[in-house]
Design an enzyme around this catalytic site. Sequence first.
Site, PDB file in Angstrom:
ATOM      1  CG  ASP A  65     -29.707  -8.644  -6.260  1.00 46.02           C
ATOM      2  OD1 ASP A  65     -29.303  -9.782  -6.556  1.00 46.02           O
ATOM      3  OD2 ASP A  65     -29.214  -7.956  -5.357  1.00 46.02           O
ATOM      4  CG  ASP A  68     -18.565 -16.575  -4.474  1.00 44.08           C
ATOM      5  OD1 ASP A  68     -19.342 -16.957  -5.369  1.00 44.08           O
ATOM      6  OD2 ASP A  68     -18.910 -15.766  -3.591  1.00 44.08           O
ATOM      7  CG  ASP A 109     -26.473  -9.222 -10.053  1.00 45.49           C
ATOM      8  OD1 ASP A 109     -27.086  -8.140  -9.944  1.00 45.49           O
ATOM      9  OD2 ASP A 109     -25.978  -9.825  -9.093  1.00 45.49           O
TER      10      ASP A 109
HETATM   11  P1  ATP Z   1     -27.382 -12.656  -2.810  1.00 40.12           P
HETATM   12  O1  ATP Z   1     -28.607 -13.480  -2.882  1.00 40.12           O
HETATM   13  O2  ATP Z   1     -26.903 -12.434  -1.437  1.00 40.12           O
HETATM   14  O3  ATP Z   1     -27.438 -11.392  -3.630  1.00 40.12           O
HETATM   15  P2  ATP Z   1     -25.427 -13.423  -4.767  1.00 40.12           P
HETATM   16  O4  ATP Z   1     -24.806 -14.763  -5.071  1.00 40.12           O
HETATM   17  O5  ATP Z   1     -26.238 -12.793  -5.840  1.00 40.12           O
HETATM   18  O6  ATP Z   1     -26.256 -13.609  -3.440  1.00 40.12           O
HETATM   19  P3  ATP Z   1     -23.850 -11.053  -4.844  1.00 40.12           P
HETATM   20  O7  ATP Z   1     -23.006 -10.474  -3.777  1.00 40.12           O
HETATM   21  O8  ATP Z   1     -25.051 -10.314  -5.306  1.00 40.12           O
HETATM   22  O9  ATP Z   1     -24.255 -12.497  -4.327  1.00 40.12           O
HETATM   23  O10 ATP Z   1     -22.893 -11.358  -6.059  1.00 40.12           O
HETATM   24  C1  ATP Z   1     -23.346 -11.778  -7.327  1.00 40.12           C
HETATM   25  C2  ATP Z   1     -22.403 -12.840  -7.910  1.00 40.12           C
HETATM   26  O11 ATP Z   1     -21.086 -12.291  -8.062  1.00 40.12           O
HETATM   27  C3  ATP Z   1     -22.199 -14.069  -7.013  1.00 40.12           C
HETATM   28  O12 ATP Z   1     -23.211 -15.018  -7.232  1.00 40.12           O
HETATM   29  C4  ATP Z   1     -20.843 -14.547  -7.431  1.00 40.12           C
HETATM   30  O13 ATP Z   1     -20.907 -15.273  -8.628  1.00 40.12           O
HETATM   31  C5  ATP Z   1     -20.095 -13.266  -7.719  1.00 40.12           C
HETATM   32  N1  ATP Z   1     -19.366 -12.769  -6.531  1.00 40.12           N
HETATM   33  C6  ATP Z   1     -19.799 -11.858  -5.634  1.00 40.12           C
HETATM   34  N2  ATP Z   1     -18.886 -11.627  -4.702  1.00 40.12           N
HETATM   35  C7  ATP Z   1     -17.827 -12.426  -4.988  1.00 40.12           C
HETATM   36  C8  ATP Z   1     -16.560 -12.642  -4.404  1.00 40.12           C
HETATM   37  N3  ATP Z   1     -16.203 -12.009  -3.294  1.00 40.12           N
HETATM   38  N4  ATP Z   1     -15.731 -13.525  -5.002  1.00 40.12           N
HETATM   39  C9  ATP Z   1     -16.086 -14.178  -6.127  1.00 40.12           C
HETATM   40  N5  ATP Z   1     -17.262 -14.017  -6.731  1.00 40.12           N
HETATM   41  C10 ATP Z   1     -18.134 -13.151  -6.175  1.00 40.12           C
HETATM   42 MG    MG Z   2     -27.109 -10.850  -5.761  1.00 42.22          MG
END
Ligand code: ATP
Ligand code: MG
Length: 450
Positions: free
Chosen positions: A70, A151, A72
């Site tokens: 996705d 994170d 963001d």
């Molecule tokens: P995915 O491919 O699984 O969606 P993602 O990195 O995009 O991986 P998301 O859960 O969609 O993960 O979160 C988007 C962003 O928000 C992450 O890349 C990170 O920067 C931040 N984030 C999400 N959850 C946390 C957390 N628990 N602590 C700190 N930052 C977070």
């Molecule tokens: Mg994501």
Amino acid sequence: MIRRWLGKVLGKPSSSSEPRIFPVTQHGIRRDSIHPCALKVTRTLKEGGYAAFVVGGAVRDLLLGREPKDFDIATDASPEDVRRLFRRSRLIGRRFQIVHVYCGPDTIEVTTFRAHTPQNDEESSRVTAEDGMLLRDNVFGSQHEDAARRDFTVNALYYDPEKEEVWDYHDGVADARKKVLRMIGDPTTRYREDPVRMLRVTRFAAKLDFHIAPDTRAPISSLAPMLERIPAARLFDEMMKLLLSGHAERGLHQLRAEGLHHGILPMLDAVLDDPGRKHFLHASLHDTDERIRHGQSASPAFMLACLLWFDLQTQWQKYRDSGLSEQQAMYEAMDDTLERQREMLAFPRRLDGTIKEIWSLQPRFEQRGGSRPYRLLDHPRFRAGYDFLTLRTRGEDAPAELSDWWDRFQDASEDERTAMLLPATVSATKRRRKRPRRKPGEASTPSENA
Ligand code: ATP
Ligand code: MG
């Protein structure tokens, strides 16, 4: 501005409050790989006078040449400002306030830059619990603060589609190249703030085939019990992300290697250490991973049915030994198994029905006489039950002859089917003779006792 310009020229930031800025020639992310809705949202925000970047997993995945799940967007516009700019948008207040912007059938998540709430000042006592867990995290901040509260370094990259630049505050680009997951800040503090980060690092390591930096990995084993404090729904969501990521097999091994499975999926010890059982789990995880990688769906209920299959059998045997009938023992065992698991990783009760059907169909595959096979074919969950049976066959938990029979029976003509039927009473006896020898004390499978 001058520092940023210097950073650009020298390719080096003066501190983590100034990003290292990579031009397209260095990062290689092409604008046309960004979802058109995400492009539209960043453009509109910029026209409104705000900063707007694609952020997080999408930038990381594109940098690695993978397709993002996705897109963001992060911006300095407040959620209300964002709402005003997009007619089709909605403020959603989950843990943080974010705005969903709708664009055809797609949704783009827009988040306002947030500050990382510091741990050691007076402010922190109001937002963290005694053990350091963040209770509230909705303080708006600058872009560099937003980067610091993310994170892992590879998750803190910002892509500006207009200038085609990647802004990197924490050496995430270098870590992506080294295939390393590194926590931003002090890992222990960051895990204490949000223990789910321990599951996230495991999931990303499996999904990206990255290794975890030693200091990011070190605190996990001792902090693992903190997961007990995570609300059930969040834990379930996170586990499902791991199980349905297309990398469940690697993910579960990693989870166990980090000692994170204890309070969540304790059956992993019993399953992964037993050569007989390991095959079945391997077959089911491998199958799910393949399905997902080919764009097919996989059901959480089916995954749970697989993970808990051996627990069910142990319980089933226990109830049979206590004198209950086969069927009664099965019902008791199913309730027991699901309840015991739910005490750890609570999963929605709506999944129970499907899980139970998959399990309770297994002994019915044994019955190949009279009208029973026809009734089973008509069962709404026949397909899931049959898929489960074939996994058991591959895991040497059921005779290959049985799934072969069902394989043929499904496609056979009426005459062929009639010829295939076994005399109702003979089927069990015949099978008993074929039953493989079992080690003493090993739980028997439902199929062998049906
Ligand atoms: P995915 O491919 O699984 O969606 P993602 O990195 O995009 O991986 P998301 O859960 O969609 O993960 O979160 C988007 C962003 O928000 C992450 O890349 C990170 O920067 C931040 N984030 C999400 N959850 C946390 C957390 N628990 N602590 C700190 N930052 C977070
Ligand atoms: Mg994501």
